[in-house]
Design an enzyme around this catalytic site. Structure first.
Site, PDB file in Angstrom:
ATOM      1  N   TYR A  64      -8.896  78.907 -22.193  1.00 49.23           N
ATOM      2  CA  TYR A  64      -9.613  79.940 -22.553  1.00 49.23           C
ATOM      3  C   TYR A  64      -9.973  79.716 -23.534  1.00 49.23           C
ATOM      4  O   TYR A  64      -9.079  79.661 -24.347  1.00 49.23           O
ATOM      5  CB  TYR A  64      -9.639  81.057 -21.443  1.00 49.23           C
ATOM      6  CG  TYR A  64      -9.838  81.189 -20.578  1.00 49.23           C
ATOM      7  CD1 TYR A  64     -11.386  81.708 -19.270  1.00 49.23           C
ATOM      8  CD2 TYR A  64      -9.282  81.029 -19.353  1.00 49.23           C
ATOM      9  CE1 TYR A  64     -11.742  81.552 -18.002  1.00 49.23           C
ATOM     10  CE2 TYR A  64      -8.993  80.810 -17.525  1.00 49.23           C
ATOM     11  CZ  TYR A  64     -10.402  81.279 -17.216  1.00 49.23           C
ATOM     12  OH  TYR A  64     -10.289  81.952 -15.918  1.00 49.23           O
ATOM     13  N   PRO A  92     -18.869  83.836 -14.936  1.00 47.70           N
ATOM     14  CA  PRO A  92     -18.561  83.640 -14.048  1.00 47.70           C
ATOM     15  C   PRO A  92     -16.529  83.609 -15.119  1.00 47.70           C
ATOM     16  O   PRO A  92     -15.849  82.806 -14.559  1.00 47.70           O
ATOM     17  CB  PRO A  92     -18.551  81.896 -14.305  1.00 47.70           C
ATOM     18  CG  PRO A  92     -19.430  81.828 -15.411  1.00 47.70           C
ATOM     19  CD  PRO A  92     -20.101  82.703 -15.056  1.00 47.70           C
ATOM     20  N   LYS A 150     -13.629  85.816 -11.192  1.00 46.51           N
ATOM     21  CA  LYS A 150     -14.121  86.887  -9.923  1.00 46.51           C
ATOM     22  C   LYS A 150     -14.205  86.184  -8.905  1.00 46.51           C
ATOM     23  O   LYS A 150     -14.767  87.030  -7.661  1.00 46.51           O
ATOM     24  CB  LYS A 150     -14.426  88.351 -10.373  1.00 46.51           C
ATOM     25  CG  LYS A 150     -13.514  88.581 -11.717  1.00 46.51           C
ATOM     26  CD  LYS A 150     -12.161  88.792 -11.048  1.00 46.51           C
ATOM     27  CE  LYS A 150     -10.691  88.792 -11.567  1.00 46.51           C
ATOM     28  NZ  LYS A 150      -9.262  88.306 -10.931  1.00 46.51           N
ATOM     29  N   TYR A 176      -6.304  89.515 -14.241  1.00 49.58           N
ATOM     30  CA  TYR A 176      -6.457  87.784 -14.102  1.00 49.58           C
ATOM     31  C   TYR A 176      -6.403  87.588 -12.189  1.00 49.58           C
ATOM     32  O   TYR A 176      -6.813  86.975 -11.900  1.00 49.58           O
ATOM     33  CB  TYR A 176      -5.970  87.808 -15.310  1.00 49.58           C
ATOM     34  CG  TYR A 176      -6.482  85.966 -15.108  1.00 49.58           C
ATOM     35  CD1 TYR A 176      -8.097  85.501 -15.632  1.00 49.58           C
ATOM     36  CD2 TYR A 176      -5.663  84.926 -14.560  1.00 49.58           C
ATOM     37  CE1 TYR A 176      -8.399  84.121 -15.836  1.00 49.58           C
ATOM     38  CE2 TYR A 176      -6.111  83.812 -14.806  1.00 49.58           C
ATOM     39  CZ  TYR A 176      -7.406  82.765 -15.008  1.00 49.58           C
ATOM     40  OH  TYR A 176      -7.921  81.984 -14.639  1.00 49.58           O
TER      41      TYR A 176
HETATM   42  P1  FAD Z   1     -22.507  81.825  -1.922  1.00 44.60           P
HETATM   43  O1  FAD Z   1     -21.594  81.488  -1.590  1.00 44.60           O
HETATM   44  O2  FAD Z   1     -23.710  82.170  -1.993  1.00 44.60           O
HETATM   45  O3  FAD Z   1     -23.334  81.890  -0.001  1.00 44.60           O
HETATM   46  C1  FAD Z   1     -24.411  82.641   0.645  1.00 44.60           C
HETATM   47  C2  FAD Z   1     -25.061  81.775   1.845  1.00 44.60           C
HETATM   48  O4  FAD Z   1     -26.007  81.962   2.030  1.00 44.60           O
HETATM   49  C3  FAD Z   1     -25.052  80.378   0.871  1.00 44.60           C
HETATM   50  O5  FAD Z   1     -25.066  79.304   1.371  1.00 44.60           O
HETATM   51  C4  FAD Z   1     -27.080  80.713   1.982  1.00 44.60           C
HETATM   52  O6  FAD Z   1     -27.438  78.924   1.536  1.00 44.60           O
HETATM   53  C5  FAD Z   1     -27.271  80.725   2.116  1.00 44.60           C
HETATM   54  N1  FAD Z   1     -28.206  81.621   2.482  1.00 44.60           N
HETATM   55  C6  FAD Z   1     -28.778  82.038   1.286  1.00 44.60           C
HETATM   56  N2  FAD Z   1     -30.447  82.820   1.622  1.00 44.60           N
HETATM   57  C7  FAD Z   1     -30.002  82.598   3.273  1.00 44.60           C
HETATM   58  C8  FAD Z   1     -31.325  82.759   4.288  1.00 44.60           C
HETATM   59  N3  FAD Z   1     -32.219  83.385   4.203  1.00 44.60           N
HETATM   60  N4  FAD Z   1     -30.873  82.337   5.368  1.00 44.60           N
HETATM   61  C9  FAD Z   1     -29.598  81.805   5.729  1.00 44.60           C
HETATM   62  N5  FAD Z   1     -28.567  81.635   5.080  1.00 44.60           N
HETATM   63  C10 FAD Z   1     -29.274  82.078   3.280  1.00 44.60           C
HETATM   64  N6  FAD Z   1     -17.841  81.936  -9.932  1.00 44.60           N
HETATM   65  C11 FAD Z   1     -16.500  81.753 -10.012  1.00 44.60           C
HETATM   66  O7  FAD Z   1     -16.129  82.381 -10.130  1.00 44.60           O
HETATM   67  N7  FAD Z   1     -16.522  80.515 -11.508  1.00 44.60           N
HETATM   68  C12 FAD Z   1     -17.597  79.468 -10.832  1.00 44.60           C
HETATM   69  O8  FAD Z   1     -17.049  78.544 -12.053  1.00 44.60           O
HETATM   70  C13 FAD Z   1     -18.601  79.400 -10.424  1.00 44.60           C
HETATM   71  N8  FAD Z   1     -19.346  78.543 -10.818  1.00 44.60           N
HETATM   72  C14 FAD Z   1     -20.385  79.303 -10.006  1.00 44.60           C
HETATM   73  C15 FAD Z   1     -21.522  78.088  -9.756  1.00 44.60           C
HETATM   74  C16 FAD Z   1     -23.217  78.089  -9.647  1.00 44.60           C
HETATM   75  C17 FAD Z   1     -23.984  77.141  -9.766  1.00 44.60           C
HETATM   76  C18 FAD Z   1     -23.365  79.401  -8.851  1.00 44.60           C
HETATM   77  C19 FAD Z   1     -24.409  79.558  -7.959  1.00 44.60           C
HETATM   78  C20 FAD Z   1     -22.397  80.239  -8.943  1.00 44.60           C
HETATM   79  C21 FAD Z   1     -21.293  79.886  -9.149  1.00 44.60           C
HETATM   80  N9  FAD Z   1     -19.914  80.549  -9.277  1.00 44.60           N
HETATM   81  C22 FAD Z   1     -18.530  81.171  -9.896  1.00 44.60           C
HETATM   82  C23 FAD Z   1     -20.183  82.295  -8.189  1.00 44.60           C
HETATM   83  C24 FAD Z   1     -19.407  81.854  -6.648  1.00 44.60           C
HETATM   84  O9  FAD Z   1     -19.728  80.232  -6.725  1.00 44.60           O
HETATM   85  C25 FAD Z   1     -20.098  83.007  -5.890  1.00 44.60           C
HETATM   86  O10 FAD Z   1     -19.686  84.193  -6.039  1.00 44.60           O
HETATM   87  C26 FAD Z   1     -19.593  82.755  -3.998  1.00 44.60           C
HETATM   88  O11 FAD Z   1     -20.160  81.604  -4.033  1.00 44.60           O
HETATM   89  C27 FAD Z   1     -20.120  84.066  -4.011  1.00 44.60           C
HETATM   90  O12 FAD Z   1     -20.183  83.535  -2.132  1.00 44.60           O
HETATM   91  P2  FAD Z   1     -21.096  84.665  -1.050  1.00 44.60           P
HETATM   92  O13 FAD Z   1     -20.188  84.218   0.039  1.00 44.60           O
HETATM   93  O14 FAD Z   1     -21.207  85.663  -1.597  1.00 44.60           O
HETATM   94  O15 FAD Z   1     -22.237  83.513  -1.815  1.00 44.60           O
HETATM   95  C1  DHB Z   2     -12.817  78.050 -13.237  1.00 42.23           C
HETATM   96  C2  DHB Z   2     -13.671  78.628 -12.528  1.00 42.23           C
HETATM   97  C3  DHB Z   2     -14.040  79.578 -13.846  1.00 42.23           C
HETATM   98  O1  DHB Z   2     -15.165  80.523 -13.867  1.00 42.23           O
HETATM   99  C4  DHB Z   2     -12.688  80.049 -14.196  1.00 42.23           C
HETATM  100  O2  DHB Z   2     -12.704  81.905 -14.357  1.00 42.23           O
HETATM  101  C5  DHB Z   2     -11.577  79.664 -14.112  1.00 42.23           C
HETATM  102  C6  DHB Z   2     -11.842  78.395 -13.549  1.00 42.23           C
HETATM  103  C7  DHB Z   2     -13.006  76.922 -12.474  1.00 42.23           C
HETATM  104  O3  DHB Z   2     -14.223  76.532 -11.769  1.00 42.23           O
HETATM  105  O4  DHB Z   2     -12.090  75.946 -11.479  1.00 42.23           O
END
Ligand code: FAD
Ligand code: DHB
Length: 403
Positions: free
Chosen positions: A204, A295, A299, A387
């Protein structure tokens, strides 16, 4: 389409929905998942990659961690860099051996989907939930669309694990919750590149040109991020410019960043968001449906899985002992970790992103924090324990009683 009857109707097949389904099955509780997107879309969606110790432990306990253990990368420390000065924060010294594992979110989703379907579980893809009704009764109903027809799920409970743009939060009664949010004045440009990682552990970095993060997915694929303006566009970032910027921002004497073909790139805005009520009647929200963290610190996914733990505890208590006590406390229990993660993610974000001119008061405070990590065991331990993720027991009691 014949109506579906199940105990818990789960909306969303992301990490939250899939973990919930598996865990409930383990407890003898029946559930059905509906997912808006296609299987190919969900499994190809590049997102997080940092799994906390808790998350890996949960997947192991559920018998779902074979591939994580085999292909994930256990990291026992992290590099932190400020103006080109790099230090290593070792976790083991401060966390009693707790560490993180790097393993792509879409790989977790693939593993959980494969195992769910192999075990005979119902998961309908391309089945968006349209409406959730009767949440104030003991028989709530989910209406959804699938293959041109309207389907209906009758259940005891609805778990909205449907992400930030999902239906669950919109279904909560207006005025039943308070909303907190903060949008940061910068975004992340993230890339996946076909090149061996240039560092065995994550880096980082604060740099006067902005934040940068070096992460990885495997011995041949690197994952990297840089801070960009909110109104920036991916077209402004040809591959050479990205590598040049990463190389400057991550740079430290005697170290070189290896570049390679970029196979994916996208820009993600950064926000903190949460609501303070995760339940209305028989409707429960888990994961991104209820909160978003910036991000930095990785977390988001882990918080989604932690919510699920509390929801499973509540549902188990209900089905095994006929008690709603734990379910009634779901919001309160989950919010303790949610606020902790909000604070830590905000801390990591404001420490490592360029927010103000070099030499300004804000910059000096950032610099003072970085210097303090190098001086203080207590400060280093605070960062390390957050972390790698605090154990669940850490939220059960407070060390300093109210006088
Ligand atoms: P999601 O993974 O969003 O799953 C929700 C699901 O519900 C999806 O598959 C969606 O299609 C579905 N859905 C939505 N509405 C409906 C509906 N009406 N009917 C049926 N299904 C539906 N976190 C990190 O820690 N590091 C990262 O680098 C990071 N990068 C990210 C990049 C992006 C572009 C995004 C959007 C998020 C990122 N996050 C990251 C956050 C992390 O990916 C999320 O916190 C995690 O996906 C949460 O999981 P979830 O199951 O709550 O939601
Ligand atoms: C990754 C993403 C993050 O936001 C982070 O803090 C560490 C790693 C990853 O995508 O690998």
């Amino acid at each position: 389409m014949r109506p579906i009857r199940t105990q818990v109707g789960i909306i969303g097949a992301g990490p939250a929905g899939l973990t919930l389904a598996h865990w409930l099955r383990r407890r003898g509780i029946d559930s059905v998942i509906i997912e808006h997107r296609s299987r190919a879309y969900v499994e190809a969606r590049v997102r997080a990659g940092l799994l906390e110790q808790n998350t890996v432990d949960i997947l192991s306990d559920l018998g779902l961690a074979d591939r994580v253990q085999r292909e994930g990368h256990a990291h026992h420390g992290v590099y932190l860099s400020f103006d080109g000065e790099r230090i290593r924060l070792p976790f083991d010294d401060y966390t009693g051996g707790r560490h993180i594992t790097i393993y792509g979110q879409q790989e977790v989703v693939k593993d959980l989907t494969d195992a769910w379907l192999a075990g005979g579980g119902t998961l309908l893809f391309e089945a968006p939930a349209l409406r959730i009704e009767a949440i104030d009764t003991s028989n709530p109903t989910i209406y959804f669309e699938h293959a041109g027809e309207t389907g209906v799920i009758h259940c005891d409970f609805v778990a909205a694990c449907d992400g930030f743009h999902g239906l669950g939060r919109r279904t909560l009664p207006k005025g039943s919750y308070r909303e907190y949010s903060n949008t940061y004045p910068f975004s992340w440009l993230g890339i996946l590149a076909q090149v061996a990682p240039s560092s065995e552990e994550l880096i980082y970095a604060y740099h006067e040109r902005g934040f940068a993060l070096h992460s990885l997915r495997s011995s041949t694929v690197s994952r990297l991020y840089i801070q960009v303006e909110n109104d920036d566009r991916i077209e402004n970032w040809p591959d050479d410019r990205i590598w040049e910027e990463l190389s400057v921002r991550l740079g430290t004497p005697g170290w070189e960043l290896q570049s390679g073909p970029i196979i994916e790139k996208s820009i993600t805005p950064m926000r903190s968001y949460l609501i303070d009520t995760l339940q209305a009647g028989r409707l429960f929200l888990a994961g991104d449906a209820a909160h978003i963290v910036p991000p930095t610190g990785g977390k988001g996914l882990n918080l989604a899985v932690a919510d699920v733990k509390h929801l499973v505890d509540g549902l188990t208590d209900y089905y095994h002992h006929g008690s709603t006590k734990a379910l009634d406390r779901y919001t309160e229990t989950a919010l303790r970790r949610i606020w902790r993660a909000q604070d830590f993610s905000n801390f990591m974000t404001t420490l490592f992103h360029k927010q103000a001119e070099h030499g300004s008061f804000t910059y000096r405070l950032q610099r003072a924090k970085f210097d303090y990590i190098r001086q203080s065991e207590a400060y280093a331990a605070t960062i390390a324990e957050n972390y790698v993720g605090l154990p669940f027991g850490a939220f059960a009691s407070t060390r300093l009683p109210t006088l």
